[in-house]
Write an enzyme that holds these catalytic residues in place. Structure first.
Site, PDB file in Angstrom:
ATOM      1  N   ALA A  36      50.623  25.234  23.848  1.00 59.82           N
ATOM      2  CA  ALA A  36      50.566  25.130  25.282  1.00 59.82           C
ATOM      3  C   ALA A  36      49.674  25.614  25.994  1.00 59.82           C
ATOM      4  CB  ALA A  36      51.973  25.839  25.863  1.00 59.82           C
ATOM      5  N   HIS A  38      46.502  24.753  24.931  1.00 60.21           N
ATOM      6  CA  HIS A  38      45.671  23.371  25.144  1.00 60.21           C
ATOM      7  C   HIS A  38      46.171  22.600  26.229  1.00 60.21           C
ATOM      8  CE1 HIS A  38      44.912  24.552  20.915  1.00 60.21           C
ATOM      9  NE2 HIS A  38      43.983  24.694  21.217  1.00 60.21           N
ATOM     10  N   GLU A 149      40.151  30.805  29.153  1.00 66.27           N
ATOM     11  CA  GLU A 149      39.681  32.137  29.248  1.00 66.27           C
ATOM     12  C   GLU A 149      40.029  33.109  27.942  1.00 66.27           C
ATOM     13  OE1 GLU A 149      41.132  33.885  33.010  1.00 66.27           O
ATOM     14  OE2 GLU A 149      39.745  32.780  34.115  1.00 66.27           O
ATOM     15  N   SER A 187      45.986  28.709  18.006  1.00 58.74           N
ATOM     16  CA  SER A 187      46.463  28.165  16.593  1.00 58.74           C
ATOM     17  C   SER A 187      46.552  29.104  15.548  1.00 58.74           C
ATOM     18  CB  SER A 187      45.125  27.057  16.385  1.00 58.74           C
ATOM     19  OG  SER A 187      44.855  26.151  17.358  1.00 58.74           O
ATOM     20  N   ARG A 188      46.075  30.178  15.532  1.00 59.04           N
ATOM     21  CA  ARG A 188      45.901  31.107  14.452  1.00 59.04           C
ATOM     22  C   ARG A 188      47.368  31.828  14.263  1.00 59.04           C
ATOM     23  NH1 ARG A 188      39.993  31.208  15.231  1.00 59.04           N
ATOM     24  NH2 ARG A 188      39.082  30.224  13.382  1.00 59.04           N
TER      25      ARG A 188
HETATM   26  P1  AMP Z   1      40.474  25.892  20.154  1.00 57.96           P
HETATM   27  O1  AMP Z   1      41.395  24.753  19.714  1.00 57.96           O
HETATM   28  O2  AMP Z   1      41.225  27.293  19.544  1.00 57.96           O
HETATM   29  O3  AMP Z   1      38.925  25.849  20.042  1.00 57.96           O
HETATM   30  O4  AMP Z   1      40.669  25.969  21.712  1.00 57.96           O
HETATM   31  C1  AMP Z   1      40.313  24.999  22.376  1.00 57.96           C
HETATM   32  C2  AMP Z   1      40.361  25.081  23.673  1.00 57.96           C
HETATM   33  O5  AMP Z   1      41.619  25.759  24.441  1.00 57.96           O
HETATM   34  C3  AMP Z   1      39.298  26.383  24.349  1.00 57.96           C
HETATM   35  O6  AMP Z   1      38.726  26.221  25.735  1.00 57.96           O
HETATM   36  C4  AMP Z   1      40.210  27.716  24.124  1.00 57.96           C
HETATM   37  O7  AMP Z   1      39.793  28.899  24.941  1.00 57.96           O
HETATM   38  C5  AMP Z   1      41.343  27.233  24.719  1.00 57.96           C
HETATM   39  N1  AMP Z   1      42.776  28.028  24.456  1.00 57.96           N
HETATM   40  C6  AMP Z   1      42.826  28.237  23.117  1.00 57.96           C
HETATM   41  N2  AMP Z   1      44.213  29.065  23.475  1.00 57.96           N
HETATM   42  C7  AMP Z   1      44.493  29.240  24.833  1.00 57.96           C
HETATM   43  C8  AMP Z   1      45.349  29.796  25.628  1.00 57.96           C
HETATM   44  N3  AMP Z   1      46.492  30.564  24.905  1.00 57.96           N
HETATM   45  N4  AMP Z   1      45.522  29.710  26.971  1.00 57.96           N
HETATM   46  C9  AMP Z   1      44.335  28.914  27.425  1.00 57.96           C
HETATM   47  N5  AMP Z   1      43.586  28.342  26.663  1.00 57.96           N
HETATM   48  C10 AMP Z   1      43.452  28.463  25.378  1.00 57.96           C
END
Ligand code: AMP
Length: 282
Positions: A36, A38, A149, A187-188
């Site tokens: 959610a 993303h 953020e 995701s982790r």
């Molecule tokens: P990632 O797939 O982890 O590289 O994240 C892709 C984008 O989603 C990045 O801009 C992250 O900062 C954002 N993102 C990841 N988790 C969250 C979250 N819980 N709330 C808002 N944005 C997120």
């Protein structure tokens, strides 16, 4: 309809067609295993741009040699369903040779911001992030790009890269999405056992406490140390917990400007990060 594109020429062609029709394009780069958080980025992009593009690319350049690149969750079909549900216009899911063609050798060094906090623990990480984001921005050529953020230092570094290189895109930050217990979606989190997931609530709970207590004039070093001890007492190995200037990430000894507390800690085999805004002292 959500178009799925893996090839950079097809991506460029579609974006050019949209832009020629006067439609603005918002871009959301991700590594997939969508949640959610993303989707909140997609929603924000939809409020500001006519068209939205999400990318899924697990970027090898931002993982250290002993990090979780190989086990990082990959679930393209499920991700696509979520993007279809959200009404995202295009998924760009390139193979590694499209992002890094043979002979690719450029790397972006974001400078001092990339050497503290996450950058100190994960050398080269932010160079990998800045390099892939710049490359993806050049391939997608969006009007705006949206970042969470949740990865606060990453957001600052991307803004710096875009400013320094005069990349023709506006970078927007989107607040962190949390589950109803306060855990920042990541995701982790899929790596966590049920017990670890319960313990992980200590991170956001501690940040919330700090954001409430520090502006009332509490002693900063002593309060931070207590918070570190509290996190360690819940089974975490702490990488850092710091109060920083919200713009420069320099350590904040006083609360006379917007500040941010940032934390990174490991439980079992899972490393989690989180952060929260701390308002200036009353
Ligand atoms: P990632 O797939 O982890 O590289 O994240 C892709 C984008 O989603 C990045 O801009 C992250 O900062 C954002 N993102 C990841 N988790 C969250 C979250 N819980 N709330 C808002 N944005 C997120």
């Amino acid at each position: 309809m959500t178009l799925v594109v893996s090839d950079s020429a097809a991506l460029r062609q579609q974006v050019s067609a949209w832009r020629a029709a006067g439609e603005t394009v918002g871009f959301i780069p991700t590594m997939g295993a969508l949640h959610a958080g993303h989707i909140a980025l997609v929603r924000q992009a939809q409020t500001e741009c006519r068209r939205t593009i999400a990318s899924i690319f697990v970027n090898p350049k931002q993982f250290g040699p002993h990090e979780d690149f190989n086990r990082y969750p990959r679930q393209l079909e499920q991700d696509l369903m979520q993007l279809v549900d959200a009404g995202c216009d295009l998924l760009f899911a390139p193979p590694v040779e499209t992002v890094y063609p043979p002979g690719f050798s450029t790397a972006i060094d974001p400078g001092p911001l990339a050497t503290v906090l996450e950058g100190a623990i994960r050398p080269g990480h932010f160079s990998g992030v800045a390099t892939v984001v710049t490359r993806l921005l050049m391939l997608a050529a969006p009007d705006q790009a949206f970042f969470g953020e949740k990865d606060y230092q990453q957001l600052l570094i991307i803004k710096q890269t875009v400013r320094d290189l005069a990349l023709p895109v506006i970078i927007k930050g989107v607040p962190t999405v949390r589950d109803r217990n306060g855990l920042a979606l990541s995701s982790r989190n899929a790596y966590l056992s049920p017990e670890e997931r319960a313990r992980a609530l200590i991170l956001s709970a501690t940040l919330r406490q700090l954001a409430a207590i520090l502006p009332t004039g509490a002693d900063i070093p002593a309060t931070l140390q207590k918070a570190r001890d509290q996190i360690a007492a819940n089974g975490f190995t702490l990488d850092y917990l710091e109060l920083c200037d919200a713009a420069t990430l320099a350590p904040a000894a006083m609360l006379n400007a917007p500040a941010r507390i940032l934390v990174a800690a490991k439980i079992g085999n899972t490393r989690l990060i989180d952060n929260m805004a701390v308002p200036p002292a009353a």
